[in-house]
Design a protein around this motif. Structure first.
Motif, PDB file in Angstrom:
ATOM      1  N   GLY B 315      -5.445  -3.989  -1.605  1.00 14.25           N
ATOM      2  CA  GLY B 315      -4.532  -5.079  -1.623  1.00 14.25           C
ATOM      3  C   GLY B 315      -3.495  -4.354  -2.949  1.00 14.25           C
ATOM      4  O   GLY B 315      -2.345  -4.304  -2.943  1.00 14.25           O
ATOM      5  N   GLY B 316      -3.982  -4.083  -3.674  1.00 21.00           N
ATOM      6  CA  GLY B 316      -3.291  -3.467  -5.065  1.00 21.00           C
ATOM      7  C   GLY B 316      -2.171  -2.640  -4.788  1.00 21.00           C
ATOM      8  O   GLY B 316      -0.901  -2.980  -5.038  1.00 21.00           O
ATOM      9  N   PRO B 317      -2.506  -1.465  -4.384  1.00 22.46           N
ATOM     10  CA  PRO B 317      -1.547  -0.789  -3.939  1.00 22.46           C
ATOM     11  C   PRO B 317      -0.266  -1.183  -3.146  1.00 22.46           C
ATOM     12  O   PRO B 317       0.769  -0.743  -3.002  1.00 22.46           O
ATOM     13  CB  PRO B 317      -2.192   0.725  -3.740  1.00 22.46           C
ATOM     14  CG  PRO B 317      -3.802   0.501  -4.089  1.00 22.46           C
ATOM     15  CD  PRO B 317      -3.691  -0.880  -4.005  1.00 22.46           C
ATOM     16  N   VAL B 319       0.517  -4.199  -2.862  1.00 15.92           N
ATOM     17  CA  VAL B 319       1.441  -5.162  -3.522  1.00 15.92           C
ATOM     18  C   VAL B 319       2.742  -4.346  -4.375  1.00 15.92           C
ATOM     19  O   VAL B 319       3.542  -4.396  -4.270  1.00 15.92           O
ATOM     20  CB  VAL B 319       0.786  -6.100  -4.328  1.00 15.92           C
ATOM     21  CG1 VAL B 319       1.671  -6.934  -4.867  1.00 15.92           C
ATOM     22  CG2 VAL B 319      -0.195  -7.046  -3.670  1.00 15.92           C
ATOM     23  N   MET B 320       1.929  -3.095  -4.870  1.00 19.09           N
ATOM     24  CA  MET B 320       2.817  -2.389  -5.584  1.00 19.09           C
ATOM     25  C   MET B 320       3.796  -1.616  -4.964  1.00 19.09           C
ATOM     26  O   MET B 320       4.969  -1.639  -5.354  1.00 19.09           O
ATOM     27  CB  MET B 320       1.915  -1.238  -6.408  1.00 19.09           C
ATOM     28  CG  MET B 320       1.554  -2.080  -7.750  1.00 19.09           C
ATOM     29  SD  MET B 320       0.776  -0.881  -8.946  1.00 19.09           S
ATOM     30  CE  MET B 320      -0.977  -0.545  -7.981  1.00 19.09           C
ATOM     31  N   VAL B 322       5.251  -2.906  -2.098  1.00 24.12           N
ATOM     32  CA  VAL B 322       6.282  -3.821  -1.817  1.00 24.12           C
ATOM     33  C   VAL B 322       7.198  -3.981  -2.700  1.00 24.12           C
ATOM     34  O   VAL B 322       8.209  -4.094  -2.535  1.00 24.12           O
ATOM     35  CB  VAL B 322       5.339  -5.138  -1.257  1.00 24.12           C
ATOM     36  CG1 VAL B 322       6.526  -6.148  -1.063  1.00 24.12           C
ATOM     37  CG2 VAL B 322       4.400  -5.083   0.141  1.00 24.12           C
ATOM     38  N   ASP B 323       6.733  -4.185  -3.775  1.00 24.72           N
ATOM     39  CA  ASP B 323       7.623  -4.385  -5.139  1.00 24.72           C
ATOM     40  C   ASP B 323       8.531  -3.143  -5.088  1.00 24.72           C
ATOM     41  O   ASP B 323       9.718  -3.375  -5.388  1.00 24.72           O
ATOM     42  CB  ASP B 323       6.639  -4.339  -6.590  1.00 24.72           C
ATOM     43  CG  ASP B 323       6.092  -5.634  -6.883  1.00 24.72           C
ATOM     44  OD1 ASP B 323       6.451  -6.608  -6.069  1.00 24.72           O
ATOM     45  OD2 ASP B 323       5.111  -5.477  -7.600  1.00 24.72           O
ATOM     46  N   ALA B 324       8.177  -1.848  -5.199  1.00 22.58           N
ATOM     47  CA  ALA B 324       8.946  -0.751  -5.222  1.00 22.58           C
ATOM     48  C   ALA B 324       9.784  -0.387  -4.034  1.00 22.58           C
ATOM     49  O   ALA B 324      11.076  -0.172  -4.046  1.00 22.58           O
ATOM     50  CB  ALA B 324       8.114   0.374  -5.315  1.00 22.58           C
ATOM     51  N   ASP B 441       1.681   8.448  -5.138  1.00 27.98           N
ATOM     52  CA  ASP B 441       1.847   7.071  -5.841  1.00 27.98           C
ATOM     53  C   ASP B 441       2.823   6.448  -4.843  1.00 27.98           C
ATOM     54  O   ASP B 441       3.770   6.678  -4.724  1.00 27.98           O
ATOM     55  CB  ASP B 441       2.524   7.544  -7.120  1.00 27.98           C
ATOM     56  CG  ASP B 441       2.690   6.224  -8.092  1.00 27.98           C
ATOM     57  OD1 ASP B 441       2.013   6.044  -8.988  1.00 27.98           O
ATOM     58  OD2 ASP B 441       3.362   5.304  -7.420  1.00 27.98           O
ATOM     59  N   GLU B 442       2.428   5.204  -4.391  1.00 27.64           N
ATOM     60  CA  GLU B 442       3.286   4.653  -3.430  1.00 27.64           C
ATOM     61  C   GLU B 442       4.519   3.974  -4.142  1.00 27.64           C
ATOM     62  O   GLU B 442       5.588   3.898  -3.669  1.00 27.64           O
ATOM     63  CB  GLU B 442       2.518   3.294  -2.992  1.00 27.64           C
ATOM     64  CG  GLU B 442       2.088   2.359  -3.924  1.00 27.64           C
ATOM     65  CD  GLU B 442       0.648   2.849  -4.749  1.00 27.64           C
ATOM     66  OE1 GLU B 442       0.126   3.690  -4.170  1.00 27.64           O
ATOM     67  OE2 GLU B 442       0.138   2.193  -5.765  1.00 27.64           O
ATOM     68  N   SER B 443       4.523   3.624  -5.419  1.00 27.93           N
ATOM     69  CA  SER B 443       5.836   3.463  -6.167  1.00 27.93           C
ATOM     70  C   SER B 443       6.910   4.471  -6.113  1.00 27.93           C
ATOM     71  O   SER B 443       8.075   4.410  -6.016  1.00 27.93           O
ATOM     72  CB  SER B 443       5.471   2.841  -7.511  1.00 27.93           C
ATOM     73  OG  SER B 443       4.327   2.038  -7.288  1.00 27.93           O
TER      74      SER B 443
END
Lengths: 695, 695
Positions: B315-317, B319-320, B322-324, B441-443
């Motif tokens: 879940g964490g990555p 959400v990150m 999606v933010d980015a 890194d997804e962001s």
């Protein structure tokens, strides 16, 4: 609410694992292995109702069969069996501490949420503490109670990691360990049923012992349940000398939805999170890479100035790091010609000693030592970046042994960049074994260095300043929540000591004369009650005499749905926007370019109230329009002292009237003589409660 | 100037290595090993004047001893021996192609520069081609002539890498290979004595064959010697379907100095580089990490829209990312409820199918396939991010086999993020072996995706548009270089069809009346020849009638060192800055917020001339103040069509008068009716030469 975590999470004498398994690929198996391999020296009780032996250890069918005290029970059981297990451990083993790693609770569905609520009630009833559910567990000083890998070796200078997501905790450990990050404890709080990030932080604060506790806290958050608690303990930890880094996800609309479905976190305004973190001294990071880079930096000596040296054997990355450092606000001092010549004599012909120090591809440990030694001793440099890779020709291990050795006693930070993931793979392993830390990319490093260095300013603002004296008036009694009438809002702000261009409502020509006597030209007149005044010709500007005012009145009064106009003095200057918005128990102050530029330039700073004078000055100086406010290109600036005083008065106003939900001054007209609120809007809400959840 | 690289660099029948060594830790040894292990099937001649055998191969003391044709000679000799070696190879082996990997030339000192100059002259005299010196060599279709590691396996869909720095080439290969980047050829140009990045690019353009040549070119530059050549061939390659990514270092002041001492590159204005790259369609990157991420992206199918799906087990990555993604301008469509329910039936309880698709920690290849298959088939998504790490419990290889397999025939990009450098290490190796590419890194990935996606707009502008008709006048004959007189500059711009607020110089009261008849109120009057007009009270604004004008004349004329005033009509509107600056053979157009905001907001776009209409519209729309120009918050905007026409006329003016060094219009007053140049400054320089080196 949990005040302090039970000591048994940290130094248990005995631990039971319910759901213990022979299969190390299952949580109940890996947990046993991790516990055995870790620092825990006490008794481990595997519980398995089918087997009498698990991984070579005697197993017990249930807590009753143990029949002895168990300090901590870790449950790797299906969700529906957890309640019985807890009751049984409590009854037969006097267990008061539990970690539930199992999923299938609130994050799953309504039935799971019911299970979770029941557990919470049970915990309160029995006065026990439960970490989780839906977490990977804890690594504390005394034990490694997680079902995942890797398990970082305990390091007394290492970081405490507190994470709302188990997977993110794992990925952060992995990435961190690969770059040399050191850890003390790891807290995965899962669904935060009883114990969330805030509770862990509170515990870390209340039990903090300088020299023993981790000087760096790394947080991953998806929601913030108790912002005030977070702020209180973060600030306290920072005052004790800690650093706190946090990654807070769920920034965007869709991201907040996703966070909500992941850990049940609810929407928190990102502006508020920014303000809250800055006020707490928490350094906010925006991706994993940045978080790890900044955590590594925090484990090196602090940067005490902005003068940096770059040493490399590879020109290209040297140039790129210089580009990125200058962009991030650093200075790269050039050594004196004398010093350069002394250095160049000891380096290979063709080397540069002008910073960046390029010791050439043929330069090795001897040359690196010359340059590094110089930069460490020279007061010209506050920090050093060493970029060293390998072309794959020869063994560079001596180079990395040298760096690791010189880092140990260096009074300033040496940031090592290894751009060679293949050729320098063995060297990197050796370097990590020697305690080294490294970065992958010199440009991303420089960027993170800049953010980190500037964060010091914010931490420096945390001490309280003196508040100006505020209005003596009593509390404003709002009978009805909602927007205050136009003139009442002005009155309230004026009462707080803020200069306003007070508007007068005039509906009859004969009243106008009286009002005109009170005001100085030029004036502004607006049709009262009109929605789109500017678009529909409902505003008259620059009224410089009685005739013009009379004329405008005639025209604007007719257009007004209320058959009236608002008259006020016209103010001149630069337009600022000053807004205050309540978020939970906090108020966030926004200061920025006003008028049309507010939305377009997005040039604003958000600050959590209360603010002190140094804070206001600092945040004003961070605005893009600061040069204009200060006075740029021969133009007179704005009376900054007066502006700061006005903002402090607003701060005090909110302290007196915390029921204000929104307060907008747009514009605040600012020039070198006066700071005048031209338009004021205030919305009143309910009285705030103690600690409100704004998640 | 080299027109085309000799074929012998690409398909040599025979290669000699001068300085061949038994020691594989020396360049002359590693070169032999790389050649033998690589694609080269022809004859290798080791040359060593002391040994008769090197690494098991017969060695020759000198070229004479070879006495047969050698297509390509690679010199790993001390700098001072290179000239003799070249002459000898030329004489005895008819060699016309050389690679000099040796350092000790221009980058070292004056003596080295002399050696290099001699070699250049020799090369011209003998009509031979020399790559280097001071480089790592070349990897071409036919051979692996580098002395470094790693040597990427030839991939027919791989990238061509062209680098001004050997070490950077190595680091880019290492980082790229570790993430699955594929390569065709590698060109390290070193000191670019005869053959620089531009020559290599020209060659790649002129020999380009669709389906055979590398569709991606990756450049690392420190200086740009021939900007027009770079532009011409970059544009041509892009029109043939290529993508070009470039990292250009030496952006900052100190960075340019450093680049200069590294490869002799000299200062190029960074604004110019930006404009040149955009005009050429080259996508500029700012750090190694970004370059590699974007290169990996370029080797996946192109993103044909901005709708993205995120699939993860963590879940964490999720959400990150999606933010980015939202911050980068992407949309994350939510599947219909019907679709979600169908998916959820096939996933573990508690999964999310609302995008991000969270298949939970227990989700493996089966669940991933369900989600991935749906997203690949749905027209709702243009690209998919899959984030998959490992908690270290079980083998995730099937997951990565699945991704690698599904990537093969996917018509849209699947971006794989592996956040687990430790737990998924074996899986990553397997995935790379299967041809997979991944990101850390997804962001950072989302950020690079955004930049890359927006770059498509710029590439779309490269086609020529129609130019407006320009002034018919002949060439302006400037007798003296330097600033044009105030009114002459206005006249020239007016002649080009641009509306100006023409200033009239008046020194006697009786002249004023005549001038006032020509102008419409309100007027502006300025003291002629005064330096700091605004500060010293030398400007009168808002002159609305004859009386005010006369009064102002009286006051301002006295203050003027020339006893005169400039009178012009006052213009209203938003202030734009339009500037043109010559850089080498090019002119760069700067459009931005004018007046005081130019420097403070740094809100400008820089564009290489000539520009066409779509380009002007695009770059205007990229300004932060675009909403104001367009008309924001009920305010009338600016007449964009007229503004575009004015800028096109300026473009044409420069085509007619290329000797203009600088042209500043600040401000250009813009409103919904008129676009008026209020202040004009023009500096004339020399006539431009053909291809000027601006480096």
């Amino acid at each position: 609410m949990i005040k302090k975590l039970n000591e048994a999470f940290f130094q248990p004498a005995s631990i039971a694992v319910a759901g213990a398994s022979d299969d190390v690929h299952k949580p109940g198996g890996r947990l046993l292995v991790n516990l055995k391999d870790g620092r825990f020296m006490g008794k481990i009780w595997p519980v398995n109702h089918k087997k009498s032996e698990v991984l070579g250890m005697q197993a017990y069918p249930d807590p009753q069969a143990i029949g002895k005290p168990v300090d901590l029970a870790i449950l790797a059981l299906p969700a529906r069996f957890c309640r019985d297990a807890i009751e049984s451990f409590y009854q037969h083993c006097r267990t008061k501490c539990f970690i539930i790693v199992s999923a299938g609770f609130g994050e799953l569905n309504e039935a799971g949420k019911q299970l979770e609520d029941d557990l919470r009630a049970l915990a309160e009833e029995l006065d026990i503490q439960i970490v989780g559910p839906n977490c990977i567990g804890l690594i504390t000083h005394g034990m490694s109670g997680v079902f995942t890998q890797p398990v970082p070796e305990f390091d007394r200078y290492g970081a405490d990691l507190v994470s709302a997501s188990g997977a993110t905790a794992v990925f952060l450990m992995e990435t961190g360990l690969k770059q040399g990050l050191k850890f003390q404890q790891v807290f995965s709080v899962g669904n935060s049923m009883q114990i969330g990030v805030e509770e862990v932080l509170a515990h870390l604060d209340e039990t903090y012992e300088a020299g023993l506790s981790a000087p760096l806290k790394v947080l991953y958050l998806e929601g913030i349940q108790q912002p005030e608690k977070l702020q209180r303990h973060a600030t306290s930890l920072i005052q004790k000398g800690c650093k706190i880094l946090a990654l807070k996800s769920g920034r965007s609309g869709k991201g907040q939805q996703a966070a909500s479905s992941h850990t049940g976190a609810m929407a928190t305004s990102d502006t508020y999170v920014d303000a809250l973190f800055r006020k707490s001294g928490i350094a906010r990071c925006y991706n994993r890479n940045e978080l790890i880079d900044r955590a590594l930096m925090a484990q090196l000596p602090g940067l005490k100035g902005n003068k940096i040296a770059v040493i490399t054997h590879a020109g290209g990355p040297g140039v790129m790091s210089v580009d990125a450092l200058e962009k991030a606000g650093f200075i790269l001092p050039t050594p004196t010609e004398v010093d350069q010549n002394i250095l160049l004599e000891q380096l290979h012909p063709g080397s540069s000693a002008g910073n960046p120090f390029d010791i050439l591809a043929t330069g090795a440990e001897k040359e690196l030592e010359v340059a590094l030694d110089y930069c460490l001793k020279s007061e010209n440099f506050n920090g050093i970046i060493v970029i060293f890779g390998s072309p794959g020709l020869f063994d560079e291990k001596p180079v990395f042994e040298l760096i690791a050795g010189m880092q140990k006693n260096a009074g300033k930070p040496i940031y090592t960049v290894i751009p060679s993931p293949i050729n320098a793979a063995e060297e990197t392993t050796l370097y990590l074994e020697k305690g080294g830390r490294f970065f992958h990319d010199e440009s991303l490093l420089a960027r993170a260095m800049g953010t980190s260095y500037r964060h010091n300013d914010i931490v420096g603002l945390l001490e309280d300043g003196k508040a100006l004296e505020c209005v003596e008036s009593g509390r404003y009694h709002s009978n009805v929540a909602g927007f205050l009438p136009y003139n009442v809002a002005f009155n309230l702000v004026q009462e707080a000591g803020i200069t306003v261009a007070l508007p007068y409502k005039v509906s009859k020509q004969e009243e106008l004369t009286g009002v005109l006597e009170k005001l100085k030209y030029p004036l502004v007149m607006k049709s009262a009650g009109m929605l789109h005044k500017s678009d529909d010709g409902g505003v008259a500007l620059n009224l410089t005499n009685d005739n013009l005012a009379m004329e405008a009145f005639g025209s604007l009064c007719c257009k007004s749905p209320e058959n009236a106009v608002w008259v006020q003095q016209q103010a001149r200057g630069d337009e600022l926007y000053i807004g205050i918005k309540r978020e939970g128990a906090h108020h966030v102050l926004l200061i920025g370019a006003g008028g049309i530029y507010l939305e377009i330039l997005q040039d604003f700073q958000n600050v959590l109230l209360p603010v002190n004078e140094p804070e206001i000055r600092y945040y004003l100086s961070q605005l893009k329009i600061w040069p204009i406010l200060k006075g740029a290109r021969g133009k007179h600036g704005v009376d900054i002292d007066k502006l700061v005083a006005m903002i402090l008065r607003l701060n005090n106003l909110i302290e007196m009237y915390p029921e204000i939900d929104e307060l907008d001054i747009n514009p605040m007209m600012c020039n070198s003589d006066s700071i005048v609120a031209v338009d004021v809007r205030i919305k009143i809400g309910d009285m705030p409660r103690e600690e409100e959840s704004v998640v």
